[in-house]
Design an enzyme around this catalytic site. Structure first.
Site, short mmCIF file in Angstrom:
data_model
loop_
_atom_site.label_atom_id
_atom_site.label_comp_id
_atom_site.label_asym_id
_atom_site.label_seq_id
_atom_site.Cartn_x
_atom_site.Cartn_y
_atom_site.Cartn_z
N GLU A 160 15.84 30.00 -21.40
CA GLU A 160 15.46 30.73 -22.61
C GLU A 160 14.06 31.32 -22.44
O GLU A 160 13.07 30.57 -22.56
CB GLU A 160 15.44 29.80 -23.83
CG GLU A 160 16.77 29.18 -24.19
CD GLU A 160 16.74 28.59 -25.60
OE1 GLU A 160 17.56 29.02 -26.40
OE2 GLU A 160 15.89 27.73 -25.88
N ASN A 219 21.53 25.60 -32.25
CA ASN A 219 20.37 24.76 -32.55
C ASN A 219 19.89 25.10 -33.96
O ASN A 219 19.47 26.23 -34.21
CB ASN A 219 19.28 25.08 -31.50
CG ASN A 219 18.00 24.30 -31.72
OD1 ASN A 219 17.92 23.46 -32.60
ND2 ASN A 219 16.99 24.59 -30.90
N LEU A 220 19.98 24.15 -34.87
CA LEU A 220 19.56 24.42 -36.25
C LEU A 220 18.04 24.38 -36.41
O LEU A 220 17.50 24.71 -37.46
CB LEU A 220 20.22 23.42 -37.22
CG LEU A 220 21.75 23.39 -37.24
CD1 LEU A 220 22.25 22.47 -38.36
CD2 LEU A 220 22.34 24.78 -37.42
N LYS A 221 17.35 23.95 -35.34
CA LYS A 221 15.88 23.86 -35.34
C LYS A 221 15.41 23.13 -36.59
O LYS A 221 16.05 22.18 -37.05
CB LYS A 221 15.25 25.24 -35.19
CG LYS A 221 15.65 25.93 -33.87
CD LYS A 221 14.76 27.07 -33.50
CE LYS A 221 15.13 27.60 -32.12
NZ LYS A 221 14.29 28.71 -31.69
N ILE A 265 12.63 34.25 -27.80
CA ILE A 265 13.18 33.29 -28.77
C ILE A 265 12.81 33.72 -30.19
O ILE A 265 11.65 34.01 -30.48
CB ILE A 265 12.65 31.85 -28.50
CG1 ILE A 265 13.26 31.32 -27.19
CG2 ILE A 265 12.97 30.92 -29.66
CD1 ILE A 265 12.79 29.93 -26.80
N GLY A 273 17.53 35.22 -28.78
CA GLY A 273 17.95 36.47 -29.40
C GLY A 273 19.44 36.74 -29.36
O GLY A 273 19.88 37.85 -29.68
N HIS A 275 12.97 21.66 -24.92
CA HIS A 275 13.08 22.96 -25.59
C HIS A 275 11.69 23.61 -25.62
O HIS A 275 10.67 22.92 -25.70
CB HIS A 275 13.63 22.80 -27.01
CG HIS A 275 13.96 24.12 -27.63
ND1 HIS A 275 13.01 24.92 -28.22
CD2 HIS A 275 15.13 24.79 -27.70
CE1 HIS A 275 13.60 26.04 -28.65
NE2 HIS A 275 14.89 25.99 -28.34
N ALA A 328 20.10 30.10 -32.10
CA ALA A 328 19.66 29.51 -33.37
C ALA A 328 19.69 30.54 -34.49
O ALA A 328 20.65 30.63 -35.24
CB ALA A 328 18.26 28.92 -33.20
N SER A 329 18.61 31.35 -34.60
CA SER A 329 18.42 32.18 -35.80
C SER A 329 19.59 33.11 -36.10
O SER A 329 19.90 33.35 -37.26
CB SER A 329 17.12 32.99 -35.68
OG SER A 329 17.09 33.72 -34.48
O1 LIG Z 1 15.52 28.65 -29.06
C1 LIG Z 1 16.65 29.04 -29.17
C2 LIG Z 1 17.80 28.12 -29.17
O2 LIG Z 1 17.44 26.84 -28.82
C3 LIG Z 1 16.95 30.47 -29.34
O3 LIG Z 1 16.55 30.83 -30.61
P1 LIG Z 1 17.06 32.20 -31.21
O4 LIG Z 1 18.56 32.24 -31.06
O5 LIG Z 1 16.61 32.15 -32.63
O6 LIG Z 1 16.38 33.29 -30.43
#
Ligand SMILES: O=C(CO)COP(=O)(O)O
Length: 222
Positions: free
Chosen positions: A141, A9-11, A146, A181, A93, A202-203
């Site tokens: 999640e 997820n590139l958010k 997160i 995470g 989400h 994501a991150s």
């Molecule tokens: O919300 C998330 C993926 O949709 C998880 O985010 P992180 O991987 O940054 O913790």
């Protein structure tokens, strides 16, 4: 078992826009082709069509509204996502939460448009409840983890195990992802060992100095 699914997820991260986003998609596509793993990407809406044109990866929207085409303004319509080349969508989400009724409507519109569906959930009870909508995936999640850099696989393996149980007690055909995470191959291995079908992250990838190295590590223990 089907190939594990790694959904990135590139958010709305600045690192997930434009050229950087394309670099992530490029390496994700290369790694998916070289290995027995399915890698999908959920970019910002503006990148859905370009990603569809340039890459063969599954492309997910980060959200969809439960509306049908018509007189709505500023909505994300499932049929429009499909027309732009999206193959699936996240729903609910943690950073784009919906009511139960909205989740149902969003899921129905995504299904009717032929999109693959991932309903995100925040705990065991919502994981079980959302399974009644029969999505392709439930993605559990824990919100507090997160973006924390603390892996759900290590910090809360119980929530993964119990969510898999809750989902499969309702419908054994619904697959489970976990996220929050996740950043290493070990996190992915633990998630798979606990009965999930992959991870949503994501991150760990988007903000990495070297996303390719992280992606290669993520799949190294599959
Ligand atoms: O919300 C998330 C993926 O949709 C998880 O985010 P992180 O991987 O940054 O913790």
């Amino acid at each position: 078992m089907a190939a594990p699914f790694i959904l990135i997820n590139l958010k709305s991260y600045a690192e997930g826009f434009g050229y950087n986003a394309q670099k992530i998609a490029q390496v994700a596509e290369k790694i998916a082709h070289e290995n027995d793993v399915r890698i999908g990407i959920a970019p910002g809406y503006m990148d859905i069509h370009p990603f569809h044109v340039h890459y063969s990866l599954p492309v997910f929207a980060q959200h969809v509204d439960g509306v049908t085409p018509g007189a709505h303004t500023g909505h994300i319509v499932a049929d429009a996502l499909k027309a732009a080349g999206a193959t699936g969508t996240l729903i609910n989400h943690s950073e784009r939460r919906l009511t139960l009724a909205d989740i149902e409507a969003a899921h129905r519109s995504a299904r009717n448009a032929g999109l693959e569906t991932v309903i995100c959930t925040n705990n065991v009870a919502t994981s079980g409840a959302a399974t009644f909508f029969e999505p392709d995936y439930i993605a559990i999640e824990p919100p507090e983890l997160i973006g924390s850099g603390i892996s759900v696989s290590k910090a809360d393996p119980g929530i993964i195990e119990k969510s898999v149980e809750a989902v499969h007690s309702v419908n054994a055909g619904v697959k489970v992802l976990t996220g929050a995470g996740i950043s290493t191959g070990e996190c992915v291995r633990t998630a798979l060992d606990l009965g999930t079908d992959g991870v949503l992250l994501a991150s760990g990838v988007v903000k990495a100095a070297d996303p390719e190295a992280v992606l290669r590590d993520l799949i190294s223990k599959i």
